[in-house]
Design an enzyme around this catalytic site. Structure first.
Site, PDB file in Angstrom:
ATOM      1  N   HIS A   1      39.643  27.594  44.250  1.00 42.41           N
ATOM      2  CA  HIS A   1      39.074  28.561  45.418  1.00 42.41           C
ATOM      3  C   HIS A   1      38.389  29.777  45.056  1.00 42.41           C
ATOM      4  CE1 HIS A   1      41.624  25.862  48.205  1.00 42.41           C
ATOM      5  NE2 HIS A   1      42.731  26.148  47.150  1.00 42.41           N
TER       6      HIS A   1
HETATM    7  O1  RIB Z   1      44.074  29.576  49.923  1.00 48.97           O
HETATM    8  C1  RIB Z   1      43.537  30.015  48.697  1.00 48.97           C
HETATM    9  C2  RIB Z   1      43.589  31.517  48.374  1.00 48.97           C
HETATM   10  O2  RIB Z   1      45.256  31.742  48.028  1.00 48.97           O
HETATM   11  C3  RIB Z   1      43.456  31.703  46.845  1.00 48.97           C
HETATM   12  O3  RIB Z   1      42.877  33.039  46.549  1.00 48.97           O
HETATM   13  C4  RIB Z   1      44.520  31.539  45.959  1.00 48.97           C
HETATM   14  O4  RIB Z   1      44.452  32.246  44.665  1.00 48.97           O
HETATM   15  C5  RIB Z   1      45.631  31.867  47.342  1.00 48.97           C
HETATM   16  O5  RIB Z   1      45.562  33.422  46.717  1.00 48.97           O
END
Ligand code: RIB
Ligand code: CA
Length: 349
Positions: free
Chosen positions: A274
């Site tokens: 992500h």
């Molecule tokens: O939903 C994904 C996010 O949540 C990313 O930033 C991951 O590192 C968690 O923090």
């Protein structure tokens, strides 16, 4: 079977225009070049995917990484801070200052994702201790000082809960004009991941996210809609290992931890990186396609708490007197994203 639809085949359902197909639009986020690197601060809760995002930033001559600040999220903020120090050390970037920020949300209970990232925040990976220590001034003061000292506006990539950014805007409102763009990982046009309504970074501190999306600062929201296309698999981790660098080996080990968990939980063979998409958007100008949306955060305490309510339908916006306040990520080329990460980590120690 129901009403002639095979529920295993969601295609027919998804063909129904439940999603407004917002028109793709030119990006508003700046991007760096080798000739004119983009000054950048990353606010993070390292974190498996945070670690790859930070590595990508360290390896990109298109960016000038001014600092990494930490916030509680994937793990306890002290662990996130130690992880940030050790990751930067592993990436050969002891020059990048680290400062610790908020342990938890502005209001309400502390939300964690240790079931995803492990108690350490970085799975089972053991990193060498760093020779550096966190800056005593703390995250918000460090960001404010760097903004004040910078001869040009600075981009910030929040890739954890938005608590530090909200505190910055409240404690140092005059510095907001020195923020060129907030390219944040968080939210979703569609379903969430932590709840069916909400993505983790937003639901971990909905009140902070509300402050940020109402701030008027230019925002790109890199949400689950696009990050769920930014997938690595075992072939990608093998490519990372094949580069032979220790940093790439660390990235492969962190990603394999997530792949093992996903396989155990759902049989999935991929994992979404992500946070690296938010950094990649500031490095590669045509990697992520975006569209303009008005984004509002649900701060109620019902089942939709932490939802990013995204409206991109022009007639509705006009009817309600709202204008888009964010570019929202829609599409990314998975192959290019994978190659970008492998190439970047091949350039690290
Ligand atoms: O939903 C994904 C996010 O949540 C990313 O930033 C991951 O590192 C968690 O923090
Ligand atoms: Ca994160």
């Amino acid at each position: 079977m129901s009403a002639g639809h095979n529920v295993e085949d969601w295609g027919a359902v998804h063909a129904i225009p439940t999603y407004h197909k917002a028109p793709a639009s030119p990006r508003t986020a700046p991007f760096g070049t080798r000739e004119r690197p983009l000054p950048l601060i990353i606010d993070s809760d390292p974190g498996l995917d945070d670690a790859l995002a930070i590595g990508l930033a360290c390896a990109s001559p298109e960016l000038r990484l001014l600092a990494v600040t930490t916030v509680g999220g994937n793990a306890d903020v002290h662990r996130c801070t130690e992880n940030a120090l050790r990751l930067l050390h592993a990436y050969g970037r002891d020059d990048v200052p680290v400062a610790e920020g908020a342990a938890g949300a502005l209001l309400g209970s502390v939300v964690r994702a240790t079931e995803v990232h492990g108690e350490s925040g970085i799975g089972n990976t053991q990193l060498d201790p760093a020779p550096t220590t966190p800056r005593p001034e703390g995250a918000v003061a460090l960001i404010a000082r760097l903004l004040a000292e910078s001869p040009e506006p600075v981009a910030i990539a929040p890739i954890g809960p938005l608590t530090n950014i909200a505190l910055l805007l409240r404690e140092y409102p005059r510095q907001a004009s020195k923020i060129s763009h907030l390219c944040l990982m968080g939210g979703s046009i569609g379903e969430g991941n932590t709840t069916s309504s909400a993505e983790f970074n937003i639901v971990a501190d909905p009140d902070a996210a509300d402050v940020v999306f109402r701030s008027g600062i230019p925002i790109t929201m890199i949400g689950l809609d696009v990050t769920h296309q930014a997938l690595l698999d075992r072939e990608a981790t093998a490519s990372l290992r094949a580069t032979g660098t220790r940093s790439a080996g660390i990235a492969a080990e962190l990603t394999d931890f997530a792949l093992d968990r996903n396989r155990e939980w759902s049989g999935a063979t991929t994992t979404a990186i992500h946070d690296a998409v938010a950094v990649a958007h500031l490095v590669v100008p045509d990697l992520v396609a975006v569209a303009p949306y008005h984004v509002a955060v649900d701060t109620t305490h019902g089942p939709a708490r932490g939802r990013t309510v995204c409206d991109g339908l022009p007639y509705r916006l006009q009817r309600d007197g709202r204008t888009p306040n964010a570019d929202v990520g829609i599409v990314i080329d998975r192959g290019r994203f994978t190659r970008l990460l492998v190439d970047a980590f091949s350039r690290l120690p």
